[in-house]
Design a protein around this motif. Structure first.
Motif, PDB file in Angstrom:
ATOM      1  N   ILE A 126      -5.004  -1.499 -11.735  1.00  0.00           N
ATOM      2  CA  ILE A 126      -4.418  -0.504 -10.745  1.00  0.00           C
ATOM      3  C   ILE A 126      -5.674  -0.041  -9.860  1.00  0.00           C
ATOM      4  CG2 ILE A 126      -4.734   1.731 -12.060  1.00  0.00           C
ATOM      5  CD1 ILE A 126      -1.376   0.590 -11.306  1.00  0.00           C
TER       6      ILE A 126
ATOM      7  N   PRO B 268      -9.126  -3.922  -3.115  1.00  0.00           N
ATOM      8  CA  PRO B 268      -8.627  -5.220  -2.353  1.00  0.00           C
ATOM      9  C   PRO B 268      -9.640  -5.826  -1.427  1.00  0.00           C
ATOM     10  CG  PRO B 268      -7.049  -3.986  -1.897  1.00  0.00           C
ATOM     11  CD  PRO B 268      -7.959  -3.003  -2.642  1.00  0.00           C
TER      12      PRO B 268
ATOM     13  N   PHE C 118      -6.870  -6.476   3.097  1.00  0.00           N
ATOM     14  CA  PHE C 118      -5.823  -5.203   3.300  1.00  0.00           C
ATOM     15  C   PHE C 118      -5.320  -5.274   4.643  1.00  0.00           C
ATOM     16  CE2 PHE C 118      -5.290  -0.695   3.693  1.00  0.00           C
ATOM     17  CZ  PHE C 118      -4.723  -0.425   2.849  1.00  0.00           C
ATOM     18  N   ASN C 119      -4.223  -6.043   4.561  1.00  0.00           N
ATOM     19  CA  ASN C 119      -3.446  -6.506   5.817  1.00  0.00           C
ATOM     20  C   ASN C 119      -2.390  -5.329   5.873  1.00  0.00           C
ATOM     21  OD1 ASN C 119      -5.096  -8.697   6.358  1.00  0.00           O
ATOM     22  ND2 ASN C 119      -3.966  -9.657   5.033  1.00  0.00           N
ATOM     23  N   TYR C 120      -1.699  -5.419   7.376  1.00  0.00           N
ATOM     24  CA  TYR C 120      -0.334  -4.547   7.504  1.00  0.00           C
ATOM     25  C   TYR C 120      -0.600  -3.132   7.724  1.00  0.00           C
ATOM     26  CZ  TYR C 120       0.655  -8.785   4.935  1.00  0.00           C
ATOM     27  OH  TYR C 120       0.532 -10.357   4.450  1.00  0.00           O
TER      28      TYR C 120
ATOM     29  N   LEU D 172       6.007   6.500   0.927  1.00  0.00           N
ATOM     30  CA  LEU D 172       6.484   6.512  -0.656  1.00  0.00           C
ATOM     31  C   LEU D 172       5.306   5.803  -1.567  1.00  0.00           C
ATOM     32  CD1 LEU D 172      10.067   4.863   0.384  1.00  0.00           C
ATOM     33  CD2 LEU D 172       9.530   7.192  -0.659  1.00  0.00           C
ATOM     34  N   PRO D 173       5.288   6.030  -2.632  1.00  0.00           N
ATOM     35  CA  PRO D 173       4.311   5.471  -3.555  1.00  0.00           C
ATOM     36  C   PRO D 173       4.057   3.899  -3.159  1.00  0.00           C
ATOM     37  CG  PRO D 173       5.851   6.711  -4.764  1.00  0.00           C
ATOM     38  CD  PRO D 173       6.420   6.661  -3.292  1.00  0.00           C
TER      39      PRO D 173
ATOM     40  N   THR E 151       2.303   2.434  -0.803  1.00  0.00           N
ATOM     41  CA  THR E 151       2.405   1.920   0.506  1.00  0.00           C
ATOM     42  C   THR E 151       0.841   2.068   1.154  1.00  0.00           C
ATOM     43  OG1 THR E 151       3.025   4.024   1.142  1.00  0.00           O
ATOM     44  CG2 THR E 151       4.711   2.622   1.089  1.00  0.00           C
ATOM     45  N   GLY E 152      -0.199   1.931   0.221  1.00  0.00           N
ATOM     46  CA  GLY E 152      -1.642   1.864   0.754  1.00  0.00           C
ATOM     47  C   GLY E 152      -2.326   3.127   1.177  1.00  0.00           C
TER      48      GLY E 152
ATOM     49  N   THR F 117      -5.673   3.648  -0.527  1.00  0.00           N
ATOM     50  CA  THR F 117      -6.693   2.367  -0.354  1.00  0.00           C
ATOM     51  C   THR F 117      -7.114   2.701   1.293  1.00  0.00           C
ATOM     52  OG1 THR F 117      -5.209   1.320  -1.640  1.00  0.00           O
ATOM     53  CG2 THR F 117      -6.917   0.044  -0.227  1.00  0.00           C
TER      54      THR F 117
ATOM     55  N   ASP G 294      -2.653  13.034  -3.001  1.00  0.00           N
ATOM     56  CA  ASP G 294      -1.625  13.389  -3.647  1.00  0.00           C
ATOM     57  C   ASP G 294      -1.562  15.019  -3.789  1.00  0.00           C
ATOM     58  OD1 ASP G 294      -0.276  10.835  -4.346  1.00  0.00           O
ATOM     59  OD2 ASP G 294      -1.725  10.754  -6.244  1.00  0.00           O
TER      60      ASP G 294
ATOM     61  N   SER H 160       3.324  11.543  -1.127  1.00  0.00           N
ATOM     62  CA  SER H 160       4.274  10.652  -1.175  1.00  0.00           C
ATOM     63  C   SER H 160       5.640  11.147  -1.393  1.00  0.00           C
ATOM     64  CB  SER H 160       4.017   9.884  -2.429  1.00  0.00           C
ATOM     65  OG  SER H 160       3.597  10.527  -3.633  1.00  0.00           O
TER      66      SER H 160
ATOM     67  N   ARG I 180      -3.778 -11.684  -3.538  1.00  0.00           N
ATOM     68  CA  ARG I 180      -4.223 -11.492  -4.970  1.00  0.00           C
ATOM     69  C   ARG I 180      -4.396 -12.532  -5.929  1.00  0.00           C
ATOM     70  NH1 ARG I 180      -5.088  -5.799  -6.278  1.00  0.00           N
ATOM     71  NH2 ARG I 180      -4.252  -5.202  -3.944  1.00  0.00           N
TER      72      ARG I 180
ATOM     73  N   VAL J 235       4.452  -2.322  -4.556  1.00  0.00           N
ATOM     74  CA  VAL J 235       3.357  -3.333  -4.712  1.00  0.00           C
ATOM     75  C   VAL J 235       3.014  -3.491  -6.105  1.00  0.00           C
ATOM     76  CG1 VAL J 235       1.727  -4.563  -3.448  1.00  0.00           C
ATOM     77  CG2 VAL J 235       2.587  -2.614  -2.475  1.00  0.00           C
TER      78      VAL J 235
HETATM   79  N1  LIG Z   1      -1.901  -3.799   2.654  1.00  0.00           N
HETATM   80  C1  LIG Z   1      -2.511  -4.007   1.147  1.00  0.00           C
HETATM   81  N2  LIG Z   1      -3.060  -4.979   0.866  1.00  0.00           N
HETATM   82  C2  LIG Z   1      -3.547  -5.373  -0.495  1.00  0.00           C
HETATM   83  N3  LIG Z   1      -3.161  -4.213  -1.344  1.00  0.00           N
HETATM   84  C3  LIG Z   1      -2.470  -3.316  -1.245  1.00  0.00           C
HETATM   85  C4  LIG Z   1      -2.022  -3.239   0.110  1.00  0.00           C
HETATM   86  N4  LIG Z   1      -1.045  -1.847   0.225  1.00  0.00           N
HETATM   87  C5  LIG Z   1      -1.377  -1.450  -1.306  1.00  0.00           C
HETATM   88  N5  LIG Z   1      -1.924  -2.435  -1.909  1.00  0.00           N
HETATM   89  C6  LIG Z   1      -2.355  -2.029  -3.503  1.00  0.00           C
HETATM   90  O1  LIG Z   1      -1.287  -1.361  -3.921  1.00  0.00           O
HETATM   91  C7  LIG Z   1      -1.650  -0.490  -4.796  1.00  0.00           C
HETATM   92  C8  LIG Z   1      -1.169   0.737  -4.432  1.00  0.00           C
HETATM   93  O2  LIG Z   1      -1.792   1.180  -3.160  1.00  0.00           O
HETATM   94  P1  LIG Z   1      -2.498   2.611  -2.865  1.00  0.00           P
HETATM   95  O3  LIG Z   1      -2.561   3.175  -4.061  1.00  0.00           O
HETATM   96  O4  LIG Z   1      -3.192   2.748  -1.674  1.00  0.00           O
HETATM   97  O5  LIG Z   1      -0.774   3.279  -2.436  1.00  0.00           O
HETATM   98  P2  LIG Z   1      -0.630   4.797  -2.146  1.00  0.00           P
HETATM   99  O6  LIG Z   1       0.250   4.860  -1.231  1.00  0.00           O
HETATM  100  O7  LIG Z   1      -1.795   5.795  -2.215  1.00  0.00           O
HETATM  101  O8  LIG Z   1       0.408   5.158  -3.464  1.00  0.00           O
HETATM  102  P3  LIG Z   1       0.825   6.782  -4.031  1.00  0.00           P
HETATM  103  O9  LIG Z   1       1.451   7.389  -3.224  1.00  0.00           O
HETATM  104  O10 LIG Z   1       1.508   6.215  -5.294  1.00  0.00           O
HETATM  105  O11 LIG Z   1      -0.616   7.143  -4.503  1.00  0.00           O
HETATM  106  C9  LIG Z   1      -3.259  -0.532  -4.768  1.00  0.00           C
HETATM  107  O12 LIG Z   1      -3.405  -1.392  -6.117  1.00  0.00           O
HETATM  108  C10 LIG Z   1      -3.640  -1.427  -3.801  1.00  0.00           C
HETATM  109  O13 LIG Z   1      -4.707  -2.247  -3.996  1.00  0.00           O
END
Ligand SMILES: Nc1ncnc2c1ncn2[C@@H]1O[C@H](COP(=O)(O)OP(=O)(O)OP(=O)(O)O)[C@@H](O)[C@H]1O
Ligand SMILES: [Mg+2]
Length: 375
Positions: free
Chosen positions: A21, A25, A28-30, A59-60, A62-63, A66, A142, A178, A218, A246
């Motif tokens: 968790i 990564p 880190f695209n998109y 939403l949860p 969505t990166g 990261t 958060d 989120s 991955r 994801v």
């Molecule tokens: N574009 C991406 N490329 C590679 N891995 C990704 C990408 N987006 C998300 N991830 C992976 O998905 C998981 C969730 O991403 P992240 O923690 O950044 O989301 P978040 O939007 O902060 O979620 P939350 O709202 O639940 O905290 C992580 O393990 C991250 O490595």
């Protein structure tokens, strides 16, 4: 001879960490446009000013976290002008704890445990920022978890007003949320006029192709070639899209491969994935419940209780009739809460009659599990 429980078998993982968790990564695209937006917010601080504040909404999974961490890592490597401080509001829920994190980032250790007032911690921080001429950026990850009792307002307003007591000290806030319904700016202005004027950076959910791309990258790092075939990856993507998160997909890959290993196979088959999904889907449940307000969480729990008590389908009107909270929310708010649980894919709302107000509400998880996580 006793059966060996932990046999030495050939591992299919090249690097099992890639599915954890907290793995950072390499691909880190998109999220280019969101990273560009964040970089734009930082720019004034690189020129000696104060960074712009931002709210990262999505939403949860969505990166958001990261993305902020990537920008922060780059700042740490390239400039001394900015002090990025990451605060996980799941762990640090009080103003004192947030300021302790900032203090620790400046001085290399937390303030003494007892007898140190928040004022003296802020004095130390303000003084150091003035003296070092560094611009502070605090990520409140958060941030909605600080929302209650107006801790969040207090933290943000005090950071953004630091320069009033410590001229020259500059601070900005990157908040991630989120909870898509939470309008932080309006919320903060309900208490006092807030100096918080953040840019809004939206993180849309990934579509199936993007989820496939992320998982493929991955898998290339984490597994030996040939462990997951194309059709099996399709199957994993399809299951992941059930929750749209994801994290479910990453967990699913890991568990499916562990299942294949246990069966002494070198390739994942469909039953490995089906069995893994029973566990992996809960990853979404646990992560998503953080995106709910206290009221919404209570409603979800009530739905779980009712679906345990009742054998037939649950309908929205009946749920409303059985909500025990006082004062009871109006039906409009109740409907909005239900739609949110639906959009987070915690329940399915099925219209019973076209145009009618009544829906059937089906919980997407085992009620027992939902109650457990809600508590
Ligand atoms: N574009 C991406 N490329 C590679 N891995 C990704 C990408 N987006 C998300 N991830 C992976 O998905 C998981 C969730 O991403 P992240 O923690 O950044 O989301 P978040 O939007 O902060 O979620 P939350 O709202 O639940 O905290 C992580 O393990 C991250 O490595
Ligand atoms: Mg996050």
């Amino acid at each position: 001879m006793r059966k060996r429980l932990l046999m030495s078998y050939q591992t299919l993982f090249r690097n099992i960490d890639a599915f954890e968790i907290d793995y950072v990564p390499e691909f880190f695209n998109y999220r280019e446009s969101q990273l560009d937006d964040l970089a734009y917010q930082v720019r004034p601080a690189l020129e000696g000013g104060r960074a712009l504040s931002a709210v990262c909404r999505g939403l949860p999974g969505t990166g958001k976290t990261t993305s902020v961490l990537r920008i922060f890592a780059e700042l740490e490597q390239t400039t001394k002008k900015i002090l990025p401080v990451y605060v996980n509001c799941q762990n640090d829920r009080t103003k004192y704890m947030v300021y302790s994190r900032i203090y620790a980032a400046i001085f290399g250790h937390a303030p003494a445990r007892t007898g140190v007032s928040i004022k003296s911690v802020m004095d130390a921080i303000g003084g150091a920022l003035q003296q070092q001429e560094r611009s502070l950026i605090v990520c409140l990850d958060d941030a909605n978890l600080l929302h209650y009792n107006n801790t969040l307002g207090d933290v943000i307003n005090s950071l953004l007003r630091l320069h009033q007591d410590y001229p020259g000290a500059r601070a900005a806030v990157f908040a991630t949320v989120s909870d898509m319904d939470l309008d932080l700016v309006t919320e903060l202005n309900r208490w006092v006029i807030s100096p918080f004027r953040p840019s809004d950076i939206y993180f849309p959910p990934y579509d199936a192709d993007e989820i496939r791309g992320i998982l493929r990258d991955r898998i290339r790092i984490g597994l030996y070639p040939g462990v997951i075939s194309g059709p099996m990856l399709d199957c994993i993507v399809e299951q992941t899209m059930e929750s749209g998160d994801v994290r479910v997909g990453l967990d699913l890959v890991k568990r499916a491969v562990l299942n294949a290993e246990c069966a002494a196979r070198t390739e994942v088959v469909e039953e490995d994935i089906t069995a893994a999904y029973e566990q992996s889907k809960h990853v979404h449940l646990a992560c998503t419940i953080r995106a709910l307000s206290a009221d919404e969480r209570r409603l979800l729990r009530r739905i779980a209780e009712l679906s345990q008590e009742q054998s037939g389908p649950l309908v929205s009107g009946a749920i409303y009739g059985r909500v025990e909270e006082t004062p009871k929310v109006g039906y409009t708010i109740f409907s909005r809460q239900l739609r949110k649980l639906d959009s987070l894919r915690l329940v399915d709302l099925i219209r019973v009659q076209a145009g009618g107000r009544t829906s059937e509400v089906a919980l997407r998880y085992e009620p027992e599990k939902v109650r457990e996580v809600c508590e």
